[in-house]
Design a protein around this motif. Structure first.
Motif, PDB file in Angstrom:
ATOM      1  N   ILE A  11       0.839  -1.202   0.000  1.00 60.82           N
ATOM      2  CA  ILE A  11       0.000   0.000   0.000  1.00 60.82           C
ATOM      3  C   ILE A  11       0.869   1.246   0.000  1.00 60.82           C
ATOM      4  N   ALA A  12       1.917   1.249   0.831  1.00 58.88           N
ATOM      5  CA  ALA A  12       2.797   2.416   0.917  1.00 58.88           C
ATOM      6  C   ALA A  12       3.464   2.720  -0.419  1.00 58.88           C
ATOM      7  N   GLY A  13       3.790   1.673  -1.170  1.00 55.19           N
ATOM      8  CA  GLY A  13       4.480   1.884  -2.428  1.00 55.19           C
ATOM      9  C   GLY A  13       3.574   2.069  -3.627  1.00 55.19           C
ATOM     10  N   ARG A  14       2.291   1.747  -3.492  1.00 57.46           N
ATOM     11  CA  ARG A  14       1.404   1.752  -4.649  1.00 57.46           C
ATOM     12  C   ARG A  14       0.209   2.701  -4.547  1.00 57.46           C
ATOM     13  N   VAL A  15      -0.179   3.087  -3.332  1.00 57.41           N
ATOM     14  CA  VAL A  15      -1.342   3.965  -3.170  1.00 57.41           C
ATOM     15  C   VAL A  15      -0.885   5.421  -3.221  1.00 57.41           C
ATOM     16  N   LEU A  16      -1.500   6.186  -4.086  1.00 55.48           N
ATOM     17  CA  LEU A  16      -1.048   7.555  -4.348  1.00 55.48           C
ATOM     18  C   LEU A  16      -1.058   8.434  -3.100  1.00 55.48           C
ATOM     19  N   THR A  17      -2.050   8.237  -2.235  1.00 52.56           N
ATOM     20  CA  THR A  17      -2.233   9.135  -1.094  1.00 52.56           C
ATOM     21  C   THR A  17      -1.653   8.586   0.210  1.00 52.56           C
ATOM     22  N   ALA A  18      -0.955   7.435   0.151  1.00 52.97           N
ATOM     23  CA  ALA A  18      -0.521   6.771   1.377  1.00 52.97           C
ATOM     24  C   ALA A  18       0.425   7.630   2.215  1.00 52.97           C
ATOM     25  N   ALA A  19       1.206   8.497   1.566  1.00 52.89           N
ATOM     26  CA  ALA A  19       2.207   9.280   2.300  1.00 52.89           C
ATOM     27  C   ALA A  19       1.559  10.253   3.282  1.00 52.89           C
ATOM     28  N   TRP A  20       0.428  10.829   2.939  1.00 50.61           N
ATOM     29  CA  TRP A  20      -0.201  11.800   3.841  1.00 50.61           C
ATOM     30  C   TRP A  20      -1.577  11.359   4.348  1.00 50.61           C
ATOM     31  N   SER A  21      -2.067  10.201   3.883  1.00 55.42           N
ATOM     32  CA  SER A  21      -3.349   9.685   4.353  1.00 55.42           C
ATOM     33  C   SER A  21      -3.233   8.174   4.553  1.00 55.42           C
ATOM     34  N   PRO A  22      -2.729   7.750   5.729  1.00 54.31           N
ATOM     35  CA  PRO A  22      -2.437   6.326   5.949  1.00 54.31           C
ATOM     36  C   PRO A  22      -3.682   5.450   5.834  1.00 54.31           C
ATOM     37  N   VAL A  23      -3.458   4.211   5.436  1.00 55.83           N
ATOM     38  CA  VAL A  23      -4.508   3.199   5.365  1.00 55.83           C
ATOM     39  C   VAL A  23      -4.319   2.230   6.522  1.00 55.83           C
ATOM     40  N   THR A  24      -5.389   1.969   7.253  1.00 61.47           N
ATOM     41  CA  THR A  24      -5.359   1.017   8.366  1.00 61.47           C
ATOM     42  C   THR A  24      -5.690  -0.372   7.853  1.00 61.47           C
ATOM     43  N   VAL A  25      -4.898  -1.352   8.241  1.00 66.78           N
ATOM     44  CA  VAL A  25      -5.171  -2.755   7.925  1.00 66.78           C
ATOM     45  C   VAL A  25      -5.238  -3.510   9.249  1.00 66.78           C
ATOM     46  N   ARG A  26      -6.367  -4.150   9.529  1.00 63.83           N
ATOM     47  CA  ARG A  26      -6.559  -4.802  10.828  1.00 63.83           C
ATOM     48  C   ARG A  26      -7.385  -6.079  10.673  1.00 63.83           C
ATOM     49  N   PRO A  27      -7.307  -6.975  11.674  1.00 65.05           N
ATOM     50  CA  PRO A  27      -8.134  -8.189  11.615  1.00 65.05           C
ATOM     51  C   PRO A  27      -9.594  -7.885  11.901  1.00 65.05           C
ATOM     52  N   SER A  28     -10.455  -8.755  11.425  1.00 61.26           N
ATOM     53  CA  SER A  28     -11.890  -8.613  11.644  1.00 61.26           C
ATOM     54  C   SER A  28     -12.245  -8.786  13.114  1.00 61.26           C
ATOM     55  N   THR A  29     -13.255  -8.044  13.549  1.00 67.99           N
ATOM     56  CA  THR A  29     -13.780  -8.203  14.905  1.00 67.99           C
ATOM     57  C   THR A  29     -14.411  -9.576  15.086  1.00 67.99           C
ATOM     58  N   LEU A  30     -15.072 -10.079  14.045  1.00 69.55           N
ATOM     59  CA  LEU A  30     -15.796 -11.347  14.120  1.00 69.55           C
ATOM     60  C   LEU A  30     -14.988 -12.541  13.636  1.00 69.55           C
ATOM     61  N   GLY A  31     -13.878 -12.305  12.964  1.00 75.82           N
ATOM     62  CA  GLY A  31     -13.045 -13.394  12.503  1.00 75.82           C
ATOM     63  C   GLY A  31     -13.760 -14.317  11.549  1.00 75.82           C
ATOM     64  N   ALA A  32     -13.541 -15.618  11.742  1.00 70.60           N
ATOM     65  CA  ALA A  32     -14.100 -16.611  10.826  1.00 70.60           C
ATOM     66  C   ALA A  32     -15.611 -16.699  10.897  1.00 70.60           C
ATOM     67  N   GLU A  33     -16.239 -16.154  11.945  1.00 67.88           N
ATOM     68  CA  GLU A  33     -17.690 -16.237  12.101  1.00 67.88           C
ATOM     69  C   GLU A  33     -18.437 -15.157  11.326  1.00 67.88           C
ATOM     70  N   ALA A  34     -17.720 -14.237  10.724  1.00 67.61           N
ATOM     71  CA  ALA A  34     -18.346 -13.019  10.216  1.00 67.61           C
ATOM     72  C   ALA A  34     -19.483 -13.266   9.234  1.00 67.61           C
ATOM     73  N   ALA A  35     -19.315 -14.189   8.277  1.00 60.51           N
ATOM     74  CA  ALA A  35     -20.346 -14.374   7.249  1.00 60.51           C
ATOM     75  C   ALA A  35     -21.641 -14.914   7.835  1.00 60.51           C
ATOM     76  N   ALA A  36     -21.551 -15.975   8.640  1.00 57.61           N
ATOM     77  CA  ALA A  36     -22.761 -16.559   9.216  1.00 57.61           C
ATOM     78  C   ALA A  36     -23.422 -15.609  10.196  1.00 57.61           C
ATOM     79  N   VAL A  37     -22.617 -14.923  11.008  1.00 56.89           N
ATOM     80  CA  VAL A  37     -23.168 -13.959  11.961  1.00 56.89           C
ATOM     81  C   VAL A  37     -23.795 -12.781  11.217  1.00 56.89           C
ATOM     82  N   GLY A  38     -23.118 -12.308  10.177  1.00 56.26           N
ATOM     83  CA  GLY A  38     -23.677 -11.216   9.391  1.00 56.26           C
ATOM     84  C   GLY A  38     -24.968 -11.595   8.708  1.00 56.26           C
ATOM     85  N   ALA A  39     -25.053 -12.852   8.243  1.00 59.39           N
ATOM     86  CA  ALA A  39     -26.279 -13.324   7.605  1.00 59.39           C
ATOM     87  C   ALA A  39     -27.427 -13.358   8.602  1.00 59.39           C
TER      88      ALA A  39
END
Length: 412
Positions: A364-392
């Motif tokens: 992301i740092a090397g390819r996203v145009l705005t990464a230098a002044w507008s960072p992107v957050t990458v984090r694990p899901s709150t629900l993890g592997a359960e997310a699809a069934a719980v979301g459904a």
């Protein structure tokens, strides 16, 4: 008895009651703390008498319950708060994935009240047989829910593929499904849910979409715009923009697993070459780590990879780094296109996030145009592997909150 922003023109008494029920219940559902009747009157613009009448209907219909009053200073009797009920209607969430079936029940407050997972390679299983197994699991879930005082009022099925408006799975390449009429196949089995006006008996959607909705409505609330990536054997993405799921023209958005990261690379089940799934899907990572897929049950794949990475295993670390790099290339393209600032790693990726995030962020740092002044957050899901069934399942529960009058008419 009126709403703050009542629509122009005459409104039927029944319609007004339905609006008031939805308004009050929605406020209770969205509140950070249990609101009192007085709080609801202030928040909605309804008179206290109207709010009291609506609340009595909601209490009688087992949609809300009273909580103990919060401590307060000064004179006067503290008011009792109102919360979504832990008995009454609930949603049934179903998931068919490449190597497992999942069933879960979620109540109005979003709490998971039942969850079962059956691990098996479903690629050689006919769609009708896989769905029959799912129905059997759902029957056990219904019985368990009933013992807890819950009534299933709708079902939502998550599948790893393209689903049209009629619920037909047009293509699920990793399962080998094409033009599978899911609603018709499920209709061959006895009904498991109570029919309620305003709530579809069955919703079918891509598993990444339901996972994104699960993340969106999890507590505490996160950002209103993000990219949710479900990393399993296949890789799907749910795109949330300004608090709403972005579906595209035909509802097929988010097929990030089939973005080419090596255009002349490995052939993919979709018919293309060099797709992300071939470099960052679960089976690709397992193979790159030198593990034999046949000797590694599906439910332990990510756990084993994480265990090896924790221990400093060179092959596992290299496999995860290479997968994260490929994932980062695809993610950077999506971020550049949609101007998102949050990426959520879900499914099997959630447990592997400590090793996937650094190479993803590097790309992301090397390819996203705005990464230098507008960072992107990458984090694990709150629900993890359960997310699809719980979301459904949660999508069904939210239908009741949005339209409580149908449940009250049935239960009353």
């Amino acid at each position: 008895m009126s709403l703050t922003h009542a629509p122009a023109g005459a409104v039927r008494q029944g319609s007004l009651r339905e609006l008031n029920l939805a308004l009050v219940l929605g406020r209770i559902a969205a509140a950070d703390r249990p609101p009192s009747r007085a709080d609801l009157a202030t928040a909605t613009g309804l008179t206290r008498a109207t709010v009291s009448a609506v609340v009595e209907d909601l209490l009688a219909g087992r949609l809300v319950s009273e909580s103990d009053p919060a401590p307060r200073a000064g004179a006067g009797r503290p008011a009792r708060g109102l919360v979504l009920a832990d008995q009454g209607p609930a949603g049934l969430g179903l998931e068919v994935n490449v190597d497992y079936l999942t069933v879960c029940v979620v109540d109005l407050a979003g709490q998971v009240r039942h969850r079962t997972v059956h691990r098996a390679d479903l690629r050689p299983v006919a769609p009708a047989d896989a769905l029959a197994q799912l129905v059997e699991m759902a029957g056990a879930a219904r019985d368990d829910a009933a013992e807890q005082g819950l009534t299933l009022v709708g079902a939502a099925l998550a599948v790893p593929g393209l689903v049209d408006d009629a619920g037909m799975v047009r293509l699920a390449p990793n399962l080998g499904w094409r033009d599978v009429p899911v609603p018709a196949l499920l209709a061959e089995h006895p009904p498991l849910i109570a029919q309620v006006p305003g709530v579809p008996a069955l919703m079918v959607d891509n598993e990444a979409n339901f996972a994104a909705l699960g993340e969106l409505h999890s507590r505490p609330p996160g950002p209103s715009s993000f990219l949710h990536i479900s990393g399993e054997v296949g890789i799907g993405a749910g795109i949330v923009l300004d608090g709403a799921l972005f579906r595209g023209v035909r509802g097929w958005s988010g097929e990030i697993g089939h973005l080419p990261v090596h255009p002349e690379g490995r052939p993919c089940r979709c018919g293309g070459q060099g797709c992300l799934e071939q470099y960052a899907g679960q089976e690709a990572i397992v193979a790159a780590a030198g593990l034999a897929q046949a000797e590694l049950p599906a439910d332990t794949a990510t756990a084993r990879l994480a265990e090896l990475a924790e221990a400093g295993d060179a092959d596992a670390l290299r496999a995860l780094h290479d997968a994260g790099t490929a994932l980062g290339v695809a993610v950077a393209s999506v971020v550049n296109l949609l101007d998102l600032d949050t990426v959520v790693l879900g499914g099997g990726y959630a447990a592997l996030a400590p090793w996937l995030c650094p190479p993803v962020l590097a790309e992301i740092a090397g390819r996203v145009l705005t990464a230098a002044w507008s960072p992107v957050t990458v984090r694990p899901s709150t629900l993890g592997a359960e997310a699809a069934a719980v979301g459904a399942a949660g999508s069904v529960a939210r239908r009741i909150v949005a339209q409580p009058a149908g449940w009250l008419a049935r239960s009353g």
